[in-house]
Design a protein around this motif. Sequence first.
Motif, PDB file in Angstrom:
ATOM      1  N   LEU A  32       0.834  -1.194   0.000  1.00  0.00           N
ATOM      2  CA  LEU A  32       0.000   0.000   0.000  1.00  0.00           C
ATOM      3  C   LEU A  32       0.871   1.247   0.000  1.00  0.00           C
ATOM      4  O   LEU A  32       1.785   1.386   0.820  1.00  0.00           O
ATOM      5  CB  LEU A  32      -0.915   0.028   1.228  1.00  0.00           C
ATOM      6  CG  LEU A  32      -1.850   1.245   1.352  1.00  0.00           C
ATOM      7  CD1 LEU A  32      -2.845   1.264   0.192  1.00  0.00           C
ATOM      8  CD2 LEU A  32      -2.580   1.232   2.686  1.00  0.00           C
ATOM      9  N   GLY A  33       0.581   2.137  -0.940  1.00  0.00           N
ATOM     10  CA  GLY A  33       1.238   3.438  -0.985  1.00  0.00           C
ATOM     11  C   GLY A  33       0.180   4.521  -1.082  1.00  0.00           C
ATOM     12  O   GLY A  33      -0.730   4.432  -1.913  1.00  0.00           O
ATOM     13  N   ASN A  45      -3.011  10.184  -4.206  1.00  0.00           N
ATOM     14  CA  ASN A  45      -2.497   9.065  -4.993  1.00  0.00           C
ATOM     15  C   ASN A  45      -2.524   7.816  -4.126  1.00  0.00           C
ATOM     16  O   ASN A  45      -2.006   7.821  -3.009  1.00  0.00           O
ATOM     17  CB  ASN A  45      -1.054   9.321  -5.450  1.00  0.00           C
ATOM     18  CG  ASN A  45      -0.970  10.472  -6.434  1.00  0.00           C
ATOM     19  OD1 ASN A  45      -1.315  10.327  -7.593  1.00  0.00           O
ATOM     20  ND2 ASN A  45      -0.525  11.623  -5.951  1.00  0.00           N
ATOM     21  N   ILE A  46      -3.100   6.757  -4.652  1.00  0.00           N
ATOM     22  CA  ILE A  46      -3.224   5.506  -3.912  1.00  0.00           C
ATOM     23  C   ILE A  46      -2.792   4.350  -4.795  1.00  0.00           C
ATOM     24  O   ILE A  46      -3.216   4.252  -5.948  1.00  0.00           O
ATOM     25  CB  ILE A  46      -4.663   5.269  -3.417  1.00  0.00           C
ATOM     26  CG1 ILE A  46      -5.092   6.386  -2.471  1.00  0.00           C
ATOM     27  CG2 ILE A  46      -4.789   3.923  -2.715  1.00  0.00           C
ATOM     28  CD1 ILE A  46      -6.544   6.341  -2.101  1.00  0.00           C
ATOM     29  N   LYS A  47      -1.938   3.491  -4.252  1.00  0.00           N
ATOM     30  CA  LYS A  47      -1.514   2.287  -4.955  1.00  0.00           C
ATOM     31  C   LYS A  47      -1.698   1.095  -4.025  1.00  0.00           C
ATOM     32  O   LYS A  47      -1.217   1.121  -2.883  1.00  0.00           O
ATOM     33  CB  LYS A  47      -0.046   2.391  -5.382  1.00  0.00           C
ATOM     34  CG  LYS A  47       0.520   1.096  -5.949  1.00  0.00           C
ATOM     35  CD  LYS A  47       2.008   1.193  -6.208  1.00  0.00           C
ATOM     36  CE  LYS A  47       2.574  -0.139  -6.692  1.00  0.00           C
ATOM     37  NZ  LYS A  47       4.028  -0.079  -6.946  1.00  0.00           N
ATOM     38  N   GLY A  48      -2.382   0.056  -4.486  1.00  0.00           N
ATOM     39  CA  GLY A  48      -2.578  -1.151  -3.691  1.00  0.00           C
ATOM     40  C   GLY A  48      -2.220  -2.390  -4.483  1.00  0.00           C
ATOM     41  O   GLY A  48      -2.342  -2.414  -5.713  1.00  0.00           O
ATOM     42  N   ARG A  49      -1.750  -3.406  -3.797  1.00  0.00           N
ATOM     43  CA  ARG A  49      -1.365  -4.646  -4.453  1.00  0.00           C
ATOM     44  C   ARG A  49      -1.514  -5.816  -3.491  1.00  0.00           C
ATOM     45  O   ARG A  49      -1.223  -5.697  -2.305  1.00  0.00           O
ATOM     46  CB  ARG A  49       0.085  -4.572  -4.940  1.00  0.00           C
ATOM     47  CG  ARG A  49       0.636  -5.863  -5.522  1.00  0.00           C
ATOM     48  CD  ARG A  49       2.060  -5.685  -5.998  1.00  0.00           C
ATOM     49  NE  ARG A  49       2.695  -6.961  -6.269  1.00  0.00           N
ATOM     50  CZ  ARG A  49       3.383  -7.674  -5.367  1.00  0.00           C
ATOM     51  NH1 ARG A  49       3.528  -7.202  -4.144  1.00  0.00           N
ATOM     52  NH2 ARG A  49       3.906  -8.822  -5.674  1.00  0.00           N
ATOM     53  N   LYS A 213       9.286  -0.489  -0.036  1.00  0.00           N
ATOM     54  CA  LYS A 213       9.548  -0.863  -1.420  1.00  0.00           C
ATOM     55  C   LYS A 213       9.521   0.368  -2.320  1.00  0.00           C
ATOM     56  O   LYS A 213       8.594   1.174  -2.273  1.00  0.00           O
ATOM     57  CB  LYS A 213       8.499  -1.873  -1.911  1.00  0.00           C
ATOM     58  CG  LYS A 213       8.670  -2.294  -3.367  1.00  0.00           C
ATOM     59  CD  LYS A 213       7.589  -3.276  -3.775  1.00  0.00           C
ATOM     60  CE  LYS A 213       7.671  -3.632  -5.259  1.00  0.00           C
ATOM     61  NZ  LYS A 213       6.603  -4.559  -5.676  1.00  0.00           N
ATOM     62  N   ALA A 214      10.563   0.491  -3.149  1.00  0.00           N
ATOM     63  CA  ALA A 214      10.615   1.520  -4.184  1.00  0.00           C
ATOM     64  C   ALA A 214      10.574   0.812  -5.536  1.00  0.00           C
ATOM     65  O   ALA A 214      11.279  -0.187  -5.731  1.00  0.00           O
ATOM     66  CB  ALA A 214      11.875   2.350  -4.062  1.00  0.00           C
ATOM     67  N   ALA A 215       9.758   1.304  -6.452  1.00  0.00           N
ATOM     68  CA  ALA A 215       9.587   0.614  -7.731  1.00  0.00           C
ATOM     69  C   ALA A 215       9.417   1.600  -8.877  1.00  0.00           C
ATOM     70  O   ALA A 215       8.899   2.714  -8.691  1.00  0.00           O
ATOM     71  CB  ALA A 215       8.374  -0.326  -7.675  1.00  0.00           C
ATOM     72  N   PHE A 216       9.848   1.164 -10.060  1.00  0.00           N
ATOM     73  CA  PHE A 216       9.663   1.929 -11.292  1.00  0.00           C
ATOM     74  C   PHE A 216       9.105   0.983 -12.341  1.00  0.00           C
ATOM     75  O   PHE A 216       9.700  -0.045 -12.662  1.00  0.00           O
ATOM     76  CB  PHE A 216      10.983   2.515 -11.777  1.00  0.00           C
ATOM     77  CG  PHE A 216      10.869   3.306 -13.053  1.00  0.00           C
ATOM     78  CD1 PHE A 216      10.181   4.500 -13.083  1.00  0.00           C
ATOM     79  CD2 PHE A 216      11.453   2.847 -14.232  1.00  0.00           C
ATOM     80  CE1 PHE A 216      10.062   5.237 -14.252  1.00  0.00           C
ATOM     81  CE2 PHE A 216      11.343   3.569 -15.407  1.00  0.00           C
ATOM     82  CZ  PHE A 216      10.644   4.769 -15.417  1.00  0.00           C
ATOM     83  N   ARG A 217       7.914   1.320 -12.863  1.00  0.00           N
ATOM     84  CA  ARG A 217       7.225   0.484 -13.843  1.00  0.00           C
ATOM     85  C   ARG A 217       7.071   1.233 -15.164  1.00  0.00           C
ATOM     86  O   ARG A 217       6.799   2.435 -15.179  1.00  0.00           O
ATOM     87  CB  ARG A 217       5.825   0.069 -13.345  1.00  0.00           C
ATOM     88  CG  ARG A 217       5.853  -0.879 -12.168  1.00  0.00           C
ATOM     89  CD  ARG A 217       4.451  -1.093 -11.605  1.00  0.00           C
ATOM     90  NE  ARG A 217       3.525  -1.574 -12.621  1.00  0.00           N
ATOM     91  CZ  ARG A 217       3.343  -2.859 -12.918  1.00  0.00           C
ATOM     92  NH1 ARG A 217       4.058  -3.789 -12.303  1.00  0.00           N
ATOM     93  NH2 ARG A 217       2.470  -3.217 -13.843  1.00  0.00           N
ATOM     94  N   VAL A 218       7.234   0.499 -16.267  1.00  0.00           N
ATOM     95  CA  VAL A 218       7.070   1.058 -17.609  1.00  0.00           C
ATOM     96  C   VAL A 218       6.201   0.104 -18.430  1.00  0.00           C
ATOM     97  O   VAL A 218       6.408  -1.115 -18.404  1.00  0.00           O
ATOM     98  CB  VAL A 218       8.423   1.245 -18.326  1.00  0.00           C
ATOM     99  CG1 VAL A 218       8.204   1.836 -19.723  1.00  0.00           C
ATOM    100  CG2 VAL A 218       9.358   2.127 -17.526  1.00  0.00           C
ATOM    101  N   SER A 238       6.232   2.499  -1.314  1.00  0.00           N
ATOM    102  CA  SER A 238       5.120   1.916  -0.588  1.00  0.00           C
ATOM    103  C   SER A 238       5.609   1.007   0.536  1.00  0.00           C
ATOM    104  O   SER A 238       6.777   0.635   0.607  1.00  0.00           O
ATOM    105  CB  SER A 238       4.223   1.124  -1.544  1.00  0.00           C
ATOM    106  OG  SER A 238       4.970   0.161  -2.260  1.00  0.00           O
ATOM    107  N   LEU A 239       4.675   0.663   1.414  1.00  0.00           N
ATOM    108  CA  LEU A 239       4.928  -0.301   2.478  1.00  0.00           C
ATOM    109  C   LEU A 239       4.423  -1.660   2.036  1.00  0.00           C
ATOM    110  O   LEU A 239       3.365  -1.779   1.409  1.00  0.00           O
ATOM    111  CB  LEU A 239       4.222   0.132   3.762  1.00  0.00           C
ATOM    112  CG  LEU A 239       4.828   1.320   4.516  1.00  0.00           C
ATOM    113  CD1 LEU A 239       3.931   1.691   5.697  1.00  0.00           C
ATOM    114  CD2 LEU A 239       6.239   1.002   5.009  1.00  0.00           C
ATOM    115  N   LEU A 240       5.174  -2.696   2.369  1.00  0.00           N
ATOM    116  CA  LEU A 240       4.850  -4.050   1.956  1.00  0.00           C
ATOM    117  C   LEU A 240       4.833  -4.940   3.198  1.00  0.00           C
ATOM    118  O   LEU A 240       5.774  -4.921   4.003  1.00  0.00           O
ATOM    119  CB  LEU A 240       5.870  -4.541   0.950  1.00  0.00           C
ATOM    120  CG  LEU A 240       5.620  -5.875   0.245  1.00  0.00           C
ATOM    121  CD1 LEU A 240       6.207  -5.840  -1.158  1.00  0.00           C
ATOM    122  CD2 LEU A 240       6.244  -7.031   1.020  1.00  0.00           C
TER     123      LEU A 240
END
Length: 243
Positions: A32-33, A45-49, A213-218, A238-240
């Motif tokens: 979750l970020g 901005n919200i990111k969930g996985r 967690k730091a991530a870069f997606r393309v 985000s936190l994992l």
Amino acid sequence: MDLRQAVAITAVAIAPLANGQEAGDWQGETELGVLITSGNTEETNIKGRLGLIHEVETWRNSGEFRTNYSETEDETTAEKYQAALETNYKFAQNQYWFLRGSYVDDRFSGYDFESTVTTGYGHRVWNSGERSFLDLSVGGGYRYNKLERVNSRGEDTEDEAIARLAGQFDYALSTNSLFRQKLSTEVGLEDNNRVTESETSLQANVVGNLSMKAAFRVKHLSDPPEGSENTDTETSLSLLYGF
């Protein structure tokens, strides 16, 4: 801004992918970020996985579910939901057959939805301990996408056979940190439309099962729908939580 109006909620339900699985065989992680600003600029901005994996001697099953949501000045600027399920049958040491399905609903992509089903051969070409490995796979399948608008040929769908190449490289930098690189490309065998996705991430343990967690997606499309960009990028922190 009312936070409840900004939060995107994704409900996820997953059934076992093989008979006779025990609950203790499953492992997973939630991510979750959240970024909320106010004042001169109001932005959310919200990111969930959610990621799940089950592995026994001859089978490895995994599922991944993602959601991205962004709002600026009460206007939605990003809204995406993704799901992917994969099962691997390990017929020999470090070799497996895979069956994979994916679905993407991206409000600003020019598609109502994107979906694929693929199958093929995979090989764990390198392995070191439990956390470091390199997986490569090759296969074929079918793509079916629904367009938001009719294209220049008067069609509102894209459907064709595809070839898929993919790889995942995990490397344990230490007992508390992990580097991960995922790369895949799907090539249409009729229109030659290529969809390439890459994710580079670094995660480090904070305390217990909690990591940062730091991530870069393309994501790059060689022939996107009219009015859409070829390339989407996403940078996140985000936190994992692993379980």
